[in-house]
Scaffold this motif. Structure first.
Motif, PDB file in Angstrom:
ATOM      1  N   GLY A  20      31.357  -2.328  13.690  1.00  0.00           N
ATOM      2  CA  GLY A  20      30.662  -2.668  14.886  1.00  0.00           C
ATOM      3  C   GLY A  20      29.507  -1.830  15.265  1.00  0.00           C
ATOM      4  N   GLY A  21      28.264  -2.027  16.052  1.00  0.00           N
ATOM      5  CA  GLY A  21      27.237  -1.182  16.695  1.00  0.00           C
ATOM      6  C   GLY A  21      26.890  -2.320  17.680  1.00  0.00           C
ATOM      7  N   PRO A  22      25.367  -1.020  17.688  1.00  0.00           N
ATOM      8  CA  PRO A  22      24.518  -1.650  18.874  1.00  0.00           C
ATOM      9  C   PRO A  22      23.759  -2.001  17.728  1.00  0.00           C
ATOM     10  N   VAL A  23      22.489  -3.182  18.679  1.00  0.00           N
ATOM     11  CA  VAL A  23      22.085  -4.041  18.015  1.00  0.00           C
ATOM     12  C   VAL A  23      20.592  -4.206  19.320  1.00  0.00           C
ATOM     13  N   ALA A  24      19.625  -4.499  18.838  1.00  0.00           N
ATOM     14  CA  ALA A  24      18.112  -4.152  19.658  1.00  0.00           C
ATOM     15  C   ALA A  24      17.701  -5.702  18.997  1.00  0.00           C
ATOM     16  N   TYR A  25      17.389  -6.233  19.930  1.00  0.00           N
ATOM     17  CA  TYR A  25      16.710  -8.087  19.004  1.00  0.00           C
ATOM     18  C   TYR A  25      15.635  -8.476  19.898  1.00  0.00           C
ATOM     19  N   TRP A  26      14.712  -9.059  19.298  1.00  0.00           N
ATOM     20  CA  TRP A  26      13.246  -9.945  19.710  1.00  0.00           C
ATOM     21  C   TRP A  26      13.628 -11.346  20.090  1.00  0.00           C
ATOM     22  N   ALA A  27      13.487 -12.302  20.658  1.00  0.00           N
ATOM     23  CA  ALA A  27      14.038 -13.706  20.191  1.00  0.00           C
ATOM     24  C   ALA A  27      12.486 -14.284  21.186  1.00  0.00           C
ATOM     25  N   LYS A  28      11.630 -15.348  20.482  1.00  0.00           N
ATOM     26  CA  LYS A  28      10.865 -15.982  21.188  1.00  0.00           C
ATOM     27  C   LYS A  28      10.014 -17.252  20.662  1.00  0.00           C
ATOM     28  N   ALA A  29      10.010 -18.244  21.410  1.00  0.00           N
ATOM     29  CA  ALA A  29       9.754 -19.488  20.514  1.00  0.00           C
ATOM     30  C   ALA A  29       8.389 -20.989  21.801  1.00  0.00           C
ATOM     31  N   LYS A  30       7.678 -21.490  21.336  1.00  0.00           N
ATOM     32  CA  LYS A  30       7.335 -22.442  22.321  1.00  0.00           C
ATOM     33  C   LYS A  30       7.739 -23.358  22.058  1.00  0.00           C
ATOM     34  N   ALA A  31       8.070 -24.260  23.187  1.00  0.00           N
ATOM     35  CA  ALA A  31       8.548 -25.469  23.129  1.00  0.00           C
ATOM     36  C   ALA A  31       6.948 -26.431  23.543  1.00  0.00           C
ATOM     37  N   GLU A  32       6.931 -27.840  23.397  1.00  0.00           N
ATOM     38  CA  GLU A  32       6.157 -28.731  23.789  1.00  0.00           C
ATOM     39  C   GLU A  32       6.510 -29.882  23.852  1.00  0.00           C
ATOM     40  N   LEU A  33       6.442 -30.213  24.648  1.00  0.00           N
ATOM     41  CA  LEU A  33       6.987 -32.136  24.776  1.00  0.00           C
ATOM     42  C   LEU A  33       6.214 -32.728  25.276  1.00  0.00           C
ATOM     43  N   THR A  34       6.104 -34.249  24.162  1.00  0.00           N
ATOM     44  CA  THR A  34       4.602 -34.855  24.208  1.00  0.00           C
ATOM     45  C   THR A  34       5.715 -36.303  24.855  1.00  0.00           C
ATOM     46  N   GLY A  35       4.728 -37.038  26.019  1.00  0.00           N
ATOM     47  CA  GLY A  35       5.641 -38.659  25.676  1.00  0.00           C
ATOM     48  C   GLY A  35       4.121 -39.180  26.283  1.00  0.00           C
ATOM     49  N   THR A  36       4.549 -40.897  26.462  1.00  0.00           N
ATOM     50  CA  THR A  36       3.589 -41.772  26.480  1.00  0.00           C
ATOM     51  C   THR A  36       4.553 -42.669  27.510  1.00  0.00           C
ATOM     52  N   ILE A  37       3.719 -42.874  28.435  1.00  0.00           N
ATOM     53  CA  ILE A  37       4.293 -43.741  29.376  1.00  0.00           C
ATOM     54  C   ILE A  37       3.068 -45.222  30.121  1.00  0.00           C
ATOM     55  N   THR A  38       3.888 -46.012  29.780  1.00  0.00           N
ATOM     56  CA  THR A  38       2.931 -47.212  29.315  1.00  0.00           C
ATOM     57  C   THR A  38       2.249 -47.423  30.593  1.00  0.00           C
ATOM     58  N   GLY A  39       1.114 -47.193  31.250  1.00  0.00           N
ATOM     59  CA  GLY A  39       0.111 -47.919  31.653  1.00  0.00           C
ATOM     60  C   GLY A  39      -0.215 -47.247  32.671  1.00  0.00           C
ATOM     61  N   VAL A  40       0.456 -45.244  32.272  1.00  0.00           N
ATOM     62  CA  VAL A  40       0.103 -44.187  33.596  1.00  0.00           C
ATOM     63  C   VAL A  40      -0.817 -43.479  32.326  1.00  0.00           C
ATOM     64  N   GLY A  41      -0.173 -42.991  30.842  1.00  0.00           N
ATOM     65  CA  GLY A  41      -0.941 -41.903  29.699  1.00  0.00           C
ATOM     66  C   GLY A  41      -0.168 -41.654  28.398  1.00  0.00           C
ATOM     67  N   THR A  42      -0.924 -40.163  28.899  1.00  0.00           N
ATOM     68  CA  THR A  42      -0.090 -38.940  27.896  1.00  0.00           C
ATOM     69  C   THR A  42       0.563 -38.244  28.876  1.00  0.00           C
ATOM     70  N   LEU A  43       2.010 -38.119  28.236  1.00  0.00           N
ATOM     71  CA  LEU A  43       2.137 -36.647  29.572  1.00  0.00           C
ATOM     72  C   LEU A  43       2.545 -35.441  28.616  1.00  0.00           C
ATOM     73  N   THR A  44       1.940 -34.081  29.173  1.00  0.00           N
ATOM     74  CA  THR A  44       2.448 -32.832  27.971  1.00  0.00           C
ATOM     75  C   THR A  44       3.085 -31.828  29.023  1.00  0.00           C
ATOM     76  N   ASP A  45       3.929 -31.599  27.951  1.00  0.00           N
ATOM     77  CA  ASP A  45       4.868 -29.877  28.887  1.00  0.00           C
ATOM     78  C   ASP A  45       5.054 -28.884  27.595  1.00  0.00           C
ATOM     79  N   SER A  46       4.816 -28.131  27.990  1.00  0.00           N
ATOM     80  CA  SER A  46       5.281 -26.697  27.455  1.00  0.00           C
ATOM     81  C   SER A  46       5.564 -25.365  28.177  1.00  0.00           C
ATOM     82  N   THR A  47       6.255 -25.028  27.047  1.00  0.00           N
ATOM     83  CA  THR A  47       7.518 -23.689  28.342  1.00  0.00           C
ATOM     84  C   THR A  47       7.373 -23.243  26.756  1.00  0.00           C
ATOM     85  N   THR A  48       8.071 -21.608  27.694  1.00  0.00           N
ATOM     86  CA  THR A  48       7.859 -20.806  26.362  1.00  0.00           C
ATOM     87  C   THR A  48       9.787 -19.701  26.452  1.00  0.00           C
TER      88      THR A  48
END
Length: 97
Positions: free
Chosen positions: A26-54
């Protein structure tokens, strides 16, 4: 959904000792993790919706511990737990040849 630029860095120091035939580590651990997620969807009659988060880990320090038990000739069982932002656990049955 697309995941962009996933990154993970882990750095740890492990110590191990033997009690009978079992190996504990056993023992200690130092770590770093990161990712960016992006969601794109099309709604008929409205247009394209895009959202992202980290996504990032909440903490940057944790630990790990495990045990390796011999079950017979060339067969062993290993169980390990890790604590980072959450606890996780896993195991392996190993045959060495």
């Amino acid at each position: 959904m697309k995941v962009k630029k996933p990154r993970e860095i882990n750095l740890g120091i492990g110590l191990q000792g033997k009690i009978g035939d079992a190996i504990l580590y056993g023992g200690p651990v130092a770590y770093w993790a990161k990712a960016k997620a992006e969601l794109t969807g099309t709604i008929t009659g409205v247009g394209t919706l895009t959202d992202s988060t980290t996504y990032k880990e909440k903490n940057n320090v944790g630990g790990f511990a495990g045990v390796r038990l011999p079950l017979g000739k060339n067969v062993s069982l290993e169980v390990e737990g890790q604590l980072k932002s959450r606890f996780s656990m896993g195991g392996a049955l190993t045959y060495s040849f």
